[in-house]
Design an enzyme around this catalytic site. Structure first.
Site, PDB file in Angstrom:
ATOM      1  N   ASP A  67      -1.663   2.225  46.639  1.00 51.10           N
ATOM      2  CA  ASP A  67      -1.721   3.588  46.132  1.00 51.10           C
ATOM      3  C   ASP A  67      -0.329   4.194  45.949  1.00 51.10           C
ATOM      4  O   ASP A  67      -0.088   4.952  45.009  1.00 51.10           O
ATOM      5  CB  ASP A  67      -2.535   4.466  47.087  1.00 51.10           C
ATOM      6  CG  ASP A  67      -4.035   4.292  46.892  1.00 51.10           C
ATOM      7  OD1 ASP A  67      -4.433   3.573  45.948  1.00 51.10           O
ATOM      8  OD2 ASP A  67      -4.804   4.861  47.688  1.00 51.10           O
ATOM      9  N   GLY A  68       0.594   3.871  46.855  1.00 46.73           N
ATOM     10  CA  GLY A  68       1.943   4.420  46.731  1.00 46.73           C
ATOM     11  C   GLY A  68       2.613   3.989  45.439  1.00 46.73           C
ATOM     12  O   GLY A  68       3.287   4.783  44.776  1.00 46.73           O
ATOM     13  N   ASP A 137       0.023  14.872  47.295  1.00 48.09           N
ATOM     14  CA  ASP A 137       0.286  16.063  48.106  1.00 48.09           C
ATOM     15  C   ASP A 137       1.765  16.317  48.264  1.00 48.09           C
ATOM     16  O   ASP A 137       2.603  15.448  48.029  1.00 48.09           O
ATOM     17  CB  ASP A 137      -0.365  15.921  49.490  1.00 48.09           C
ATOM     18  CG  ASP A 137      -0.014  14.602  50.178  1.00 48.09           C
ATOM     19  OD1 ASP A 137       1.178  14.228  50.169  1.00 48.09           O
ATOM     20  OD2 ASP A 137      -0.919  13.940  50.706  1.00 48.09           O
ATOM     21  N   ARG A 164       1.671  28.265  61.909  1.00 42.68           N
ATOM     22  CA  ARG A 164       2.536  27.742  62.973  1.00 42.68           C
ATOM     23  C   ARG A 164       1.887  26.442  63.412  1.00 42.68           C
ATOM     24  O   ARG A 164       0.879  26.433  64.120  1.00 42.68           O
ATOM     25  CB  ARG A 164       2.643  28.718  64.143  1.00 42.68           C
ATOM     26  CG  ARG A 164       3.652  28.284  65.211  1.00 42.68           C
ATOM     27  CD  ARG A 164       3.916  29.411  66.204  1.00 42.68           C
ATOM     28  NE  ARG A 164       4.946  29.051  67.162  1.00 42.68           N
ATOM     29  CZ  ARG A 164       4.701  28.611  68.394  1.00 42.68           C
ATOM     30  NH1 ARG A 164       3.443  28.496  68.826  1.00 42.68           N
ATOM     31  NH2 ARG A 164       5.695  28.293  69.205  1.00 42.68           N
ATOM     32  N   ILE A 174      -7.439  14.267  44.430  1.00 45.52           N
ATOM     33  CA  ILE A 174      -7.299  12.862  44.828  1.00 45.52           C
ATOM     34  C   ILE A 174      -6.506  12.738  46.116  1.00 45.52           C
ATOM     35  O   ILE A 174      -6.708  11.809  46.897  1.00 45.52           O
ATOM     36  CB  ILE A 174      -6.675  11.979  43.720  1.00 45.52           C
ATOM     37  CG1 ILE A 174      -5.255  12.415  43.382  1.00 45.52           C
ATOM     38  CG2 ILE A 174      -7.550  11.925  42.500  1.00 45.52           C
ATOM     39  CD1 ILE A 174      -4.490  11.386  42.568  1.00 45.52           C
ATOM     40  N   THR A 177      -8.048  12.705  50.150  1.00 46.62           N
ATOM     41  CA  THR A 177      -8.402  11.561  50.998  1.00 46.62           C
ATOM     42  C   THR A 177      -7.203  11.035  51.786  1.00 46.62           C
ATOM     43  O   THR A 177      -7.354  10.059  52.525  1.00 46.62           O
ATOM     44  CB  THR A 177      -8.984  10.413  50.156  1.00 46.62           C
ATOM     45  OG1 THR A 177      -7.979   9.945  49.233  1.00 46.62           O
ATOM     46  CG2 THR A 177     -10.211  10.851  49.384  1.00 46.62           C
ATOM     47  N   ALA A 178      -6.050  11.654  51.629  1.00 42.07           N
ATOM     48  CA  ALA A 178      -4.827  11.136  52.250  1.00 42.07           C
ATOM     49  C   ALA A 178      -4.420  12.002  53.452  1.00 42.07           C
ATOM     50  O   ALA A 178      -5.201  12.186  54.377  1.00 42.07           O
ATOM     51  CB  ALA A 178      -3.723  11.060  51.191  1.00 42.07           C
ATOM     52  N   TYR A 179      -3.213  12.542  53.440  1.00 50.02           N
ATOM     53  CA  TYR A 179      -2.677  13.287  54.588  1.00 50.02           C
ATOM     54  C   TYR A 179      -3.575  14.480  54.940  1.00 50.02           C
ATOM     55  O   TYR A 179      -3.842  14.772  56.110  1.00 50.02           O
ATOM     56  CB  TYR A 179      -1.265  13.753  54.243  1.00 50.02           C
ATOM     57  CG  TYR A 179      -0.404  14.194  55.407  1.00 50.02           C
ATOM     58  CD1 TYR A 179      -0.932  14.396  56.681  1.00 50.02           C
ATOM     59  CD2 TYR A 179       0.967  14.397  55.235  1.00 50.02           C
ATOM     60  CE1 TYR A 179      -0.127  14.792  57.730  1.00 50.02           C
ATOM     61  CE2 TYR A 179       1.781  14.796  56.273  1.00 50.02           C
ATOM     62  CZ  TYR A 179       1.233  14.994  57.523  1.00 50.02           C
ATOM     63  OH  TYR A 179       2.032  15.389  58.559  1.00 50.02           O
ATOM     64  N   SER A 180      -4.063  15.183  53.928  1.00 51.71           N
ATOM     65  CA  SER A 180      -4.918  16.342  54.176  1.00 51.71           C
ATOM     66  C   SER A 180      -6.171  15.952  54.956  1.00 51.71           C
ATOM     67  O   SER A 180      -6.585  16.643  55.889  1.00 51.71           O
ATOM     68  CB  SER A 180      -5.301  16.996  52.842  1.00 51.71           C
ATOM     69  OG  SER A 180      -6.188  18.073  53.040  1.00 51.71           O
TER      70      SER A 180
END
Length: 306
Positions: A67-68, A137, A164, A174, A177-180
């Site tokens: 993906d990267g 993101d 904070r 899209i 599905t990653a960091y979020s």
């Protein structure tokens, strides 16, 4: 279609896949292009040129990696979007569709325009005066040991609240599905137009994900008491020690064009991959529990143990 641009994973061995593409291109009298930095990784048959010219001159891009790599290919063509076909060499991969043995048929279908296009949006970001784009993101992350990220959120110029937390992640559908997602954010259909803001390990202020319209303008501004912040774009460090300033974010539709050859099978694979991420087992444990047929189809896609 006269030329294909190759976008290579930075470290994985791509020799086999490049060989398949080279043989196909020779048979069909097509030109292959790659950035100058990757000249030593491809046969002399492949033309080399500055990185910013590959996406301009190519009719389509072939992303070889995970993906990267796919996100890098999309970013490289954001000014003049070109179809991007993803070839899977990663561990999991939610964007890539094609396995190396499927490449000859996939390339022929690309040539005959027997495919569909999956359009993707990106985030256009002004980071303290520098313009960048992100298809997954943009994240503002605290430097380890230096306290918390302290940010205020404004939407269309109106103050909304503050964060904070360890990080604040702004994602596209899209990118949900990653960091979020790892930070507790919702899964958003790739067919939806929306922006998700999710805090990671919030200590005070806004503690849940906020889902916004694509037409709303977002501004995240560092506060004086904030720790130094790392700014990441699609998982890559863009700025490593920001101590002041703001990030302005807007949503741009149709910024990336992803080739889909079998959309239904692609969606089924992704559903399986998402279910595997939520299972609290190591790959070796899963191999004892999954049916043999399912195991054969997924054993190359399991995430590595931590």
């Amino acid at each position: 279609m006269s030329g294909l641009g190759l976008v290579l994973h930075p470290t994985r061995d791509v020799t086999e896949v490049v060989g398949i593409i080279e043989r196909w291109a020779t048979r069909h009298h097509k030109t292959l292009m790659v950035r100058e930095e990757d000249q030593h990784r491809v046969p002399s048959f492949v033309e080399t040129m500055p990185a910013d010219e590959v996406a301009i001159r190519a009719d389509a891009l072939i992303s070889i990696g995970g993906d990267g790599t796919m996100l890098g290919a999309l970013r490289s063509a954001v000014r003049d979007p070109k179809p991007v076909l993803g070839v899977h060499l990663g561990r999991l991969g939610f964007l890539v569709e094609i396995e190396p043995p499927e490449l000859p048929e996939a390339l022929s279908r690309l040539l005959s325009k027997d495919f569909t296009i999956e359009s993707h949006a990106c985030l256009e970001c002004d980071v303290c005066g520098d313009d960048i784009v992100a298809f997954n993101d943009i994240a503002l992350v605290r430097q380890p040991g230096s306290g918390f990220v302290n940010l205020t959120l404004a939407i269309d110029g109106q103050q909304y609240g503050y964060y904070r937390s360890d990080a604040v992640v702004v994602s596209t559908p899209i990118g949900s599905t990653a960091y979020s997602y790892a930070a507790g954010g919702p899964l958003v259909s790739p067919a939806a137009d929306s922006v998700v803001i999710t805090p990671s390990a919030p200590m005070a202020g806004i503690s849940r994900s906020v889902v916004l319209s694509p037409d709303e303008k977002i501004r995240l501004e560092l506060q004086p008491e904030s720790s130094a912040v790392v700014v990441e774009m699609d998982g890559l460090v863009f700025r490593d020690a920001a101590t002041e300033g703001a990030v302005d974010i807007s949503y741009r539709r149709n910024a990336g064009l992803v080739v889909r050859l079998d959309p239904l099978r692609y969606q089924e694979r992704n559903q399986l991959k998402m279910s595997l991420l939520d299972l609290p087992f190591l790959p070796d444990q899963l191999s004892e529990l999954l049916p043999k047929e399912l195991l054969r189809r997924t054993q190359q896609q399991l995430p590595p143990p931590c």
